[in-house]
Design an enzyme around this catalytic site. Structure first.
Site, PDB file in Angstrom:
ATOM      1  N   TYR A 135      13.081 -33.084 -18.073  1.00  0.00           N
ATOM      2  CA  TYR A 135      11.619 -33.033 -18.037  1.00  0.00           C
ATOM      3  C   TYR A 135      11.094 -33.330 -16.644  1.00  0.00           C
ATOM      4  O   TYR A 135      11.814 -33.867 -15.802  1.00  0.00           O
ATOM      5  CB  TYR A 135      11.023 -34.035 -19.047  1.00  0.00           C
ATOM      6  CG  TYR A 135      11.207 -35.469 -18.645  1.00  0.00           C
ATOM      7  CD1 TYR A 135      10.275 -36.107 -17.840  1.00  0.00           C
ATOM      8  CD2 TYR A 135      12.335 -36.181 -19.030  1.00  0.00           C
ATOM      9  CE1 TYR A 135      10.457 -37.414 -17.420  1.00  0.00           C
ATOM     10  CE2 TYR A 135      12.533 -37.491 -18.622  1.00  0.00           C
ATOM     11  CZ  TYR A 135      11.585 -38.102 -17.810  1.00  0.00           C
ATOM     12  OH  TYR A 135      11.773 -39.390 -17.386  1.00  0.00           O
ATOM     13  N   SER A 188      15.149 -41.340 -13.821  1.00  0.00           N
ATOM     14  CA  SER A 188      13.938 -40.605 -13.466  1.00  0.00           C
ATOM     15  C   SER A 188      13.848 -40.594 -11.941  1.00  0.00           C
ATOM     16  O   SER A 188      13.868 -41.652 -11.308  1.00  0.00           O
ATOM     17  CB  SER A 188      12.721 -41.277 -14.081  1.00  0.00           C
ATOM     18  OG  SER A 188      11.571 -40.590 -13.685  1.00  0.00           O
ATOM     19  N   GLY A 234      -6.886 -10.133   7.610  1.00  0.00           N
ATOM     20  CA  GLY A 234      -6.601 -10.771   8.909  1.00  0.00           C
ATOM     21  C   GLY A 234      -5.812  -9.840   9.800  1.00  0.00           C
ATOM     22  O   GLY A 234      -5.805  -9.975  11.008  1.00  0.00           O
ATOM     23  N   CYS A 247       9.657 -37.963 -11.822  1.00  0.00           N
ATOM     24  CA  CYS A 247       8.297 -38.478 -12.007  1.00  0.00           C
ATOM     25  C   CYS A 247       7.541 -38.651 -10.702  1.00  0.00           C
ATOM     26  O   CYS A 247       6.419 -39.114 -10.701  1.00  0.00           O
ATOM     27  CB  CYS A 247       8.297 -39.767 -12.811  1.00  0.00           C
ATOM     28  SG  CYS A 247       9.046 -41.122 -11.909  1.00  0.00           S
ATOM     29  N   MET A 249      -4.894  -5.822  11.181  1.00  0.00           N
ATOM     30  CA  MET A 249      -5.657  -4.610  11.397  1.00  0.00           C
ATOM     31  C   MET A 249      -5.743  -3.833  10.095  1.00  0.00           C
ATOM     32  O   MET A 249      -4.771  -3.768   9.359  1.00  0.00           O
ATOM     33  CB  MET A 249      -4.978  -3.737  12.441  1.00  0.00           C
ATOM     34  CG  MET A 249      -5.889  -2.637  12.884  1.00  0.00           C
ATOM     35  SD  MET A 249      -5.003  -1.158  13.294  1.00  0.00           S
ATOM     36  CE  MET A 249      -5.051  -0.288  11.751  1.00  0.00           C
ATOM     37  N   LYS A 262       0.832  -1.202   0.000  1.00  0.00           N
ATOM     38  CA  LYS A 262       0.000   0.000   0.000  1.00  0.00           C
ATOM     39  C   LYS A 262       0.872   1.259   0.000  1.00  0.00           C
ATOM     40  O   LYS A 262       0.655   2.187  -0.789  1.00  0.00           O
ATOM     41  CB  LYS A 262      -0.897  -0.034   1.239  1.00  0.00           C
ATOM     42  CG  LYS A 262      -2.077   0.883   1.163  1.00  0.00           C
ATOM     43  CD  LYS A 262      -3.008   0.680   2.351  1.00  0.00           C
ATOM     44  CE  LYS A 262      -3.811  -0.595   2.229  1.00  0.00           C
ATOM     45  NZ  LYS A 262      -4.593  -0.926   3.412  1.00  0.00           N
ATOM     46  N   HIS A 301      -1.707 -44.228  -1.848  1.00  0.00           N
ATOM     47  CA  HIS A 301      -2.368 -44.871  -3.000  1.00  0.00           C
ATOM     48  C   HIS A 301      -3.565 -44.044  -3.468  1.00  0.00           C
ATOM     49  O   HIS A 301      -3.700 -43.719  -4.650  1.00  0.00           O
ATOM     50  CB  HIS A 301      -2.815 -46.278  -2.582  1.00  0.00           C
ATOM     51  CG  HIS A 301      -3.579 -47.003  -3.641  1.00  0.00           C
ATOM     52  ND1 HIS A 301      -4.951 -46.969  -3.716  1.00  0.00           N
ATOM     53  CD2 HIS A 301      -3.154 -47.732  -4.705  1.00  0.00           C
ATOM     54  CE1 HIS A 301      -5.351 -47.676  -4.763  1.00  0.00           C
ATOM     55  NE2 HIS A 301      -4.276 -48.159  -5.381  1.00  0.00           N
ATOM     56  N   ARG A 349      -3.503   3.013   8.308  1.00  0.00           N
ATOM     57  CA  ARG A 349      -3.805   1.716   7.671  1.00  0.00           C
ATOM     58  C   ARG A 349      -2.579   0.825   7.663  1.00  0.00           C
ATOM     59  O   ARG A 349      -1.473   1.294   7.434  1.00  0.00           O
ATOM     60  CB  ARG A 349      -4.191   1.910   6.196  1.00  0.00           C
ATOM     61  CG  ARG A 349      -5.485   2.627   5.972  1.00  0.00           C
ATOM     62  CD  ARG A 349      -5.526   3.045   4.512  1.00  0.00           C
ATOM     63  NE  ARG A 349      -6.452   4.128   4.329  1.00  0.00           N
ATOM     64  CZ  ARG A 349      -7.643   4.002   3.741  1.00  0.00           C
ATOM     65  NH1 ARG A 349      -8.014   2.859   3.269  1.00  0.00           N
ATOM     66  NH2 ARG A 349      -8.430   5.039   3.612  1.00  0.00           N
ATOM     67  N   ARG A 393      -3.881  -1.170  -6.310  1.00  0.00           N
ATOM     68  CA  ARG A 393      -3.094  -2.421  -6.264  1.00  0.00           C
ATOM     69  C   ARG A 393      -3.583  -3.334  -7.382  1.00  0.00           C
ATOM     70  O   ARG A 393      -4.682  -3.135  -7.907  1.00  0.00           O
ATOM     71  CB  ARG A 393      -3.245  -3.113  -4.916  1.00  0.00           C
ATOM     72  CG  ARG A 393      -4.672  -3.479  -4.611  1.00  0.00           C
ATOM     73  CD  ARG A 393      -4.804  -4.133  -3.269  1.00  0.00           C
ATOM     74  NE  ARG A 393      -6.203  -4.156  -2.883  1.00  0.00           N
ATOM     75  CZ  ARG A 393      -6.645  -4.478  -1.693  1.00  0.00           C
ATOM     76  NH1 ARG A 393      -5.811  -4.782  -0.750  1.00  0.00           N
ATOM     77  NH2 ARG A 393      -7.929  -4.493  -1.428  1.00  0.00           N
TER      78      ARG A 393
END
Ligand code: PEP
Ligand code: MG
Length: 875
Positions: free
Chosen positions: A850, A763, A101, A830, A103, A22, A455, A92, A336
């Protein structure tokens, strides 16, 4: 000397760490020459210093605060003690990341019994002055002294009712004066101290209250949920008041530069005339669309449209703006980047590129990966969710989505009820391969045991089915068909709703909003793919999942878990025949049948993959997982296989292990029963040979799991390669295949250089690697990991997000060694971390080729790799 206070004209947008979001934005707007009321920001460093010094405002902070007030008075010509130019301020909070959450706001600070009269005289409006005062008394009392809001509201509403005032605006000055008197009495009664009359004391106490609110429970919980560090603190913004409640030419409102729900490019704002900020939020009066401002104050409207556009162009993103109009003059109080739905996020990101405001790379970086998940799965209607009764909030969000259904306790019941046309939620302490059909039939799966890699979690994610695991405050009694949860009980047939994206369970049905697929989404994903470096493959084995994964942009299959192919009843029985065989011949016979199933399956898989690489992992789990567990099943299986129940029970006892996860599984199965992997590899190669003859190109990659010594791998590889060569010779065809291993044990990481000599690919099975590195059972850690994270012993659950210090180091070591030995070796991940955005960020920095994850996580993983790459290219 450390500067703890900055005037708005000293800061800019790059100072968010110090000034909070802010404060930095107010400074930036000031720098742009926009109409922002003057003020200053007390830094996040001051907050941390306050909290460290046992909640005492350090003298340096106090002195600088007083100096800035003096400079501020000089600039504005106003002061707390001036008769004609009275200074009133708003206070603020504002952390670097916006945090509900904490003030929030105190308005009209500086008023006291004396000042309020001066303000009444100066403005010639006693009603206005006392309205401001009663608001200050209420806000200050609530946020600084913790007086319940109810204490003020009850009196205020009683007062209105007693005098039959329909709205707040009807209360005259005298009435408001009385309310103020009463409010001051409430202070004495509730806080045992009077309202502080000294403005500087009000300010100091308000600043301290903001700092303290950093550590309140709500703020801490919010930070934990959103992975915000606890040590960054909040700033405090002190800003000259402008009054939206000073008459008919005044007002206050909030605007989004685009529609935050749909993303439509149209200013979307609401305002109330003659009101102060909290009136809009409180919803007591219905605000008007900012379009109507055009008729009421055309000049203000024109300026408003122009500045909102300017802000959006400057920030290159949709803005959420707070404004106030005081006697026909527009002021901006905050801007914002606006919060938005997943749908709006994608539309805005794509539109901003088309409008030339941002590049494709920036567009990709702007969208939270979480949104992708939301777009691929149904979600609960937000209103419905707010009103729903919670059963549990302790579960893990194992597989996203939202589903409602009747509670069932067994896979058979799930299938039966689903076949009869009912939607069901399967609730089990944990699931096993036998439950697979029931899982397919259910809308959602809930377990009380097991974590993110259990599982139930792995299988459900693969199917894209909603699943919550490790719901530790719930007990599922499958015998008595009852669920016990903290506030009550559920019985078979009761309806519940399951939120797989949060891990929460609710009583009754909640309306769902379906997943949406838009053109913008496809466009956005194609930009993500263009930006990404790491490839994304999928973990899948059923045709449905494989098709889904390829539709989502997977570049191949990173893991076919062959054990998942034995789930159907006909296959399971053959597997059981193999396990129960008493000699090699019987085993070979049983395998012959299994092989025919495998060939069929592999043909389908390779046909769907064609020239995309496909890793088939040879059988991994301990064999007893395939055996019946209940007495009823034992009886059935003994009949089917024509063996006595006694023999079957004895075999189950023989196979049972104290630590199955550390036992006879992975490649160890093939060391004892080589014919098992030979059968699987024969099936792979036969299916490829067949497809090749039909002109289909295949790229099979054969993976041996859970290797921890070079000899394990080389012994098995030698046998398998021999067999493949034989098959090639017999068929007069060649098969282009790779053979590699899963790196799942710490020892495998340490010997990666040697293993690499014999492997075409690695992997990383991060589920087992995490389990074995920590020594945490992947199936049971759910019972205590939350305690670890709550107490900061661990920052995050390592089964969900890579533990960079331990598991990460092992991976890095193995990657470096392997690539040094064999630069062309292909390396992937993986385990479940392969689909986690934070972990992907880390993998992207290493020489990994990957990641692979369940099909529904593929788009999120592609976006995460793209964002990591965009970030790295900027370094
Ligand atoms: C792993 O261990 O990370 C892995 C992918 O294998 P699985 O979950 O099947 O043990
Ligand atoms: Mg594994």
């Amino acid at each position: 000397m450390t500067q703890f206070v900055y005037a708005f004209n000293e800061g800019n947008i790059s100072m968010k760490d110090l000034l909070g979001g802010k404060g930095a934005n107010l400074s930036e707007m000031k720098r742009l020459g926009l109409p922002v009321p003057d003020g200053f920001t007390i830094t996040t460093e001051a907050c941390m210093s306050y909290l460290k010094h046992n909640e005492q405002l350090p003298t340096k902070v106090k002195t600088q605060l007083i100096d800035h007030l003096a400079a501020f008075s000089e600039r504005t010509g106003k002061s707390f003690s001036s008769d004609d130019h009275l200074l009133l301020v708003s206070v603020r909070s504002g952390a670097k990341i916006s945090m509900p959450g904490m003030m929030d706001t105190i308005l009209n600070l500086g008023l006291n019994d004396d000042n309020v009269e001066k303000l009444a005289q100066k403005t010639n409006d006693a009603r206005f002055a006392y309205d401001c005062y009663r608001r200050l008394l209420q806000m200050f009392g609530e946020v600084v002294y913790g007086i319940p809001m109810m204490a003020f509201d009850t009196y205020f509403n009683d007062f209105k009712n007693k005098h039959s005032y329909q709205s707040d605006a009807e209360i005259p000055a005298e009435g408001l004066k009385k309310i103020c008197e009463r409010y001051k009495e409430i202070y004495r009664k509730e806080a045992y101290k009077p309202f502080p009359q000294e403005p500087l004391k009000q300010l100091e106490e308000a600043v301290e209250a903001v700092f303290k609110s950093w550590n309140n429970d709500r703020a801490r919980v919010y930070r934990e949920l959103n992975d915000i560090p606890h040590d960054i603190g909040t700033a405090v913004n002190v800003q000259e008041m402008v009054f939206g409640n000073s008459g008919a030419k005044s007002g206050t409102g909030v605007a989004f530069t685009r529609n935050p729900v749909t993303g439509e490019n149209r200013l979307f704002g609401e305002y109330l005339l003659n009101a102060q900020g909290e009136d809009v939020v409180a919803g007591i009066r219905t605000p008007k669309d900012t379009e109507t401002l055009k008729e009421q104050m055309p000049d203000v409207h024109q300026e408003f449209v122009q500045v909102t556009k300017q802000l959006e162009t400057h920030y290159k993103d949709m803005q959420d703006i707070e404004f106030t109009i005081e006697n026909g003059k527009l002021y901006l109080l905050q801007t914002r980047n606006g919060k938005r739905t997943a749908k709006a996020a994608i539309k805005i990101a794509v539109d901003l590129v088309h409008e030339g405001l941002i590049s494709r790379k920036e567009s990709v970086s702007n969208v939270d990966v979480k949104f992708i998940d939301q777009l691929l799965h149904p979600n609960f209607n937000e209103e419905g969710l707010k009103q729903a009764t919670v059963i549990s909030k302790m579960g893990l969000p194992a597989s996203p989505g939202a589903a409602t259904g009747r509670v069932v306790f067994s896979a058979e019941e799930a299938k039966e009820q689903a076949d009869a046309g009912h939607k069901v939620v399967l609730m089990r302490p944990e699931t096993s391969p036998e439950d697979i059909e029931g899982m397919v039939s259910s809308e959602a799966i809930v377990t009380t045991h097991g974590g993110m890699t259990s599982h139930a979690a792995v299988v459900a994610r693969g199917m894209g089915k909603c699943c919550v695991t490790g719901c530790s405050d719930v007990e599922i009694d499958t015998v008595n068909k009852t669920v016990y949860y903290p506030d009550g009980k559920l019985h078979e047939g009761d309806t519940i709703s399951v939120d797989g994206s949060t891990g929460d369970l609710y009583l009754g049905a909640i309306e769902t909003v379906d997943a949406e697929h838009s053109e913008e989404f496809d466009q956005f994903m194609s930009w993500s793919e263009d930006t990404a470096r790491l490839q994304v493959r999928m973990n899948a084995e059923t045709p449905q999942d494989i098709k889904a994964g390829y539709d989502f942009g997977a570049k191949g299959i990173g893991l076919v878990r062959t054990e998942h192919m034995f789930f159907g009843p006909e296959r399971l029985i053959e597997m059981r025949r193999f396990i129960l065989a008493s000699n090699h011949e019987e085993r070979v016979q049983a395998l012959e049948k299994i092989k025919t199933y495998q060939v069929e399956d592999f043909e389908i898989i390779f046909k769907l993959s064609q020239d995309r690489p496909t890793i088939v992992r040879l059988l991994d789990p301990p064999l007893h997982e395939f055996l019946p567990s209940s007495e009823e099943d034992i009886q059935n299986v003994s009949q089917q296989l024509d063996v006595s129940p006694e023999l079957l029970r004895k075999r189950i006892v023989d196979l049972s292990e104290v630590n199955p996860m550390l036992g006879h599984r992975g490649c160890r199965l093939a060391v004892t029963y080589p014919e098992l992997y030979e059968m699987q590899v024969e099936a792979i190669i036969e299916s490829v040979l067949k497809l090749q003859q039909e002109g289909v190109t295949c790229q099979p990659e054969i993976m041996i799991p859970l290797v921890s010594s070079v000899e394990e791998f080389t012994t098995l590889k030698a046998r398998l390669v021999n067999m493949i060569t034989q098959l090639e010779n017999d068929s007069h065809q060649r098969v282009e295949y790779l053979m590699g291993t899963m790196i799942e044990t710490p020892r495998a990481c340490f010997i990666a250089n040697e293993l690499a000599q014999y492997c075409d690919f690695f992997s990383f099975g991060t589920n087992d690697l995490t389990q074995l590195t920590f020594g945490f059972s992947r199936d049971d850690a759910g019972k205590f990991i939350n305690v670890y994270t709550e107490n900061n012993i661990l920052q995050l659950d390592p089964f969900q997000t890579l533990d960079t210090q331990g598991v990460g180091q092992l991976i890095q070591l193995a990657v470096e060694q392997a690539k040094r030995t064999k630069p062309e070796i292909k390396i992937g991940v993986c385990g479940e971390l392969g689909g986690d955005a934070k972990s992907i960020r880390q993998f992207n920095q290493w020489d990994i080729d990957y990641v692979s994850c369940s099909p529904f996580r593929v788009p999120g993983a592609i976006l995460a790799t793209a964002q990591s790459q965009a970030e790295e290219s900027e370094r």
